[in-house]
Design an enzyme around this catalytic site. Structure first.
Site, PDB file in Angstrom:
ATOM      1  N   ASP A 114       0.831  -1.208   0.000  1.00 14.59           N
ATOM      2  CA  ASP A 114       0.000   0.000   0.000  1.00 14.59           C
ATOM      3  C   ASP A 114       0.872   1.268   0.000  1.00 14.59           C
ATOM      4  O   ASP A 114       2.107   1.184  -0.016  1.00 14.59           O
ATOM      5  CB  ASP A 114      -0.920  -0.068   1.243  1.00 14.59           C
ATOM      6  N   TRP A 135      -3.026   3.443  -5.689  1.00 14.41           N
ATOM      7  CA  TRP A 135      -4.257   4.137  -6.085  1.00 14.41           C
ATOM      8  C   TRP A 135      -4.099   5.003  -7.345  1.00 14.41           C
ATOM      9  O   TRP A 135      -4.787   6.012  -7.500  1.00 14.41           O
ATOM     10  CB  TRP A 135      -4.769   5.029  -4.939  1.00 14.41           C
ATOM     11  N   GLY A 136      -3.175   4.637  -8.217  1.00 20.95           N
ATOM     12  CA  GLY A 136      -3.011   5.400  -9.459  1.00 20.95           C
ATOM     13  C   GLY A 136      -2.085   6.604  -9.340  1.00 20.95           C
ATOM     14  O   GLY A 136      -1.899   7.345 -10.314  1.00 20.95           O
ATOM     15  N   ASP A 160     -10.128   3.534  -3.617  1.00 20.61           N
ATOM     16  CA  ASP A 160     -10.838   2.300  -3.222  1.00 20.61           C
ATOM     17  C   ASP A 160     -12.243   2.177  -3.817  1.00 20.61           C
ATOM     18  O   ASP A 160     -12.978   3.151  -3.938  1.00 20.61           O
ATOM     19  CB  ASP A 160     -10.970   2.259  -1.691  1.00 20.61           C
TER      20      ASP A 160
HETATM   21  C1  GAL Z   1      -6.187   1.133   1.281  1.00 28.14           C
HETATM   22  C2  GAL Z   1      -6.241   0.115   0.161  1.00 28.14           C
HETATM   23  C3  GAL Z   1      -7.317  -0.889   0.512  1.00 28.14           C
HETATM   24  C4  GAL Z   1      -6.972  -1.561   1.823  1.00 28.14           C
HETATM   25  C5  GAL Z   1      -6.778  -0.517   2.911  1.00 28.14           C
HETATM   26  C6  GAL Z   1      -6.247  -1.155   4.189  1.00 28.14           C
HETATM   27  O1  GAL Z   1      -5.203   2.072   1.025  1.00 28.14           O
HETATM   28  O2  GAL Z   1      -6.507   0.757  -1.052  1.00 28.14           O
HETATM   29  O3  GAL Z   1      -7.454  -1.834  -0.543  1.00 28.14           O
HETATM   30  O4  GAL Z   1      -5.821  -2.335   1.653  1.00 28.14           O
HETATM   31  O5  GAL Z   1      -5.872   0.478   2.516  1.00 28.14           O
HETATM   32  O6  GAL Z   1      -6.007  -0.231   5.195  1.00 28.14           O
END
Ligand code: GAL
Length: 388
Positions: free
Chosen positions: A158, A192-193, A213
């Protein structure tokens, strides 16, 4: 000086080639393309369970993946998302939450492997994960080694708490750390792109998120799915655009909306990571997630991501070329009301004698003729395979 001590070229050249091959072989990790020749398929804990993960849940999900027929349909990875980790030891080694994962991640991996499945795990390229657990920044090599020693097969990385860092640089560090880990590990980039990961993703990871998301509603799902057009040139065997995990079966969308979600994701050659509770899913959800004719579009060995060929207001036609010369075609109606969509044989470059097959409902629909004009429900789709 004579050339008495020099090896003849006929011996020297094969030797150089051989040494090159040996060196490549000691670099244990295979090139990423061998890890995901078709888009990855599996399950991930985040969409349904958020931070509420533990080893009992993950074991039960692995059991359900087998008993529900998901494994037989091609789903393979059981992925634990955020919140499995709590701290680091004095030497920096990452520590799993002993309350929630008392047997440890290695034992969980062994269990998942005993079912013929693979285990995925989650971290963050920044200083902390999005749920404020320790991130992998400056621990990339150490974490990759730890995951490999546990038998982890997949890592999602992430991008929270990464202020001032460059994703292209940080994810390349992670790629190199995985390559040195001694184990083939699928690398899922989740930023996220940010900074157009489709440009550097193909030489860095096996999949990269293209957007923020997903949530379990039609508006969010459809905005993400339908805006993927144009990214198709960056995807191919071993490296895929990732429009985020599936929400199918989580309850926030209608039957037609979930059919649109699934149809759009397979046309996009998207990773198929179910995000629902596999232990309790309804027959309707299981049938959609395991529909073999639909999955075959996603997993087609040609590995070409589909794109939009026509749109008129809320109506869109998307096409994905398939290895046998046929095409998958999605007729999407983004309005609330039932509408007719006209598919001209010329638009998709087939003869009027080409035949149509409804993949969601497993029905032959006859020849396309000059035009095929079905009614498509509001927020619904007709997903067809058109013979060559
Ligand atoms: C976001 C991610 C999600 C999930 C989440 C967990 O940044 O896009 O898919 O992993 O964090 O905290």
């Amino acid at each position: 000086m004579t050339n008495r001590y020099l090896l003849p070229l006929s011996i020297l050249i094969p030797l150089i080639v051989l040494c090159g091959l040996c060196a490549a072989q000691t670099n244990a990790a295979p090139p990423p393309s061998l890890l995901a020749p078709t888009p990855v398929m599996g399950w991930n804990s985040w969409n349904k369970f958020g931070c509420d993960v533990n080893e009992k849940l993950i074991r039960e999900i692995a059991d359900a993946m087998v008993s529900s027929g998901m494994q037989a349909a091609g789903y393979q990875y059981v992925n634990v998302d955020d919140c499995w980790q709590v701290s680091r030891q004095a030497d920096g080694t990452i520590v799993a939450d002993a309350q929630r994962f008392p047997s440890g991640i290695k034992s969980l991996a062994d269990y998942v492997h005993s079912k013929g499945l693979k285990l995925g795990i989650y971290t963050d390229a920044g200083r902390m994960t999005c749920q404020k657990r320790p991130g992998s920044f400056e621990h990339e090599v150490q974490d990759a080694k730890t995951y490999a020693s546990w038998g982890v097969d997949y890592v999602k990385v992430d991008w929270c708490y990464a202020e001032g860092l460059d994703p292209e640089v940080q994810y390349a560090k992670f790629r190199d750390a995985l390559a040195q880990s001694g184990r083939p590990i699928v690398f899922s980039i989740c930023n996220w792109g940010v900074k157009a990961p489709w440009r550097w993703g193909p030489t860095t990871g096996n999949l990269w998120r293209t957007t923020g998301d997903i949530t379990d509603n039609y508006d969010r799902m459809s905005v993400i799915g339908f805006t993927q057009n144009g990214l198709e040139k960056f995807a191919g065997p071993g490296h895929w655009n990732d429009p985020d995990m599936l929400e199918v079966g989580n309850g926030g969308m209608s039957r037609d909306e979930y059919r649109t979600h699934m149809a759009l994701w397979v046309i996009l050659a998207a990773p198929l990571l179910a995000g629902n509770d596999l232990r309790t899913m309804k027959a309707e959800t299981r049938e959609l997630l395991t529909n073999s004719e639909v999955i075959a579009v996603d997993q087609d060995p040609k590995g070409v991501q589909g794109h939009r060929v026509w749109e008129e207001g809320p109506l869109e036609i998307w096409i994905k070329p398939l290895a046998d010369g046929s095409r998958a075609v999605g007729l999407f109606n983004r309005s609330d009301a039932i509408l007719t969509i006209q598919l001209d044989s010329k638009l998709i470059g087939v003869k009027p004698s080409a035949t149509l097959r409804d993949l969601l409902d497993h029905k032959d629909l006859g020849a396309i003729k000059d035009t095929y004009a079905p009614e498509v429900p509001g927020h619904g789709v007709l997903l067809i395979r058109v013979s060559k």
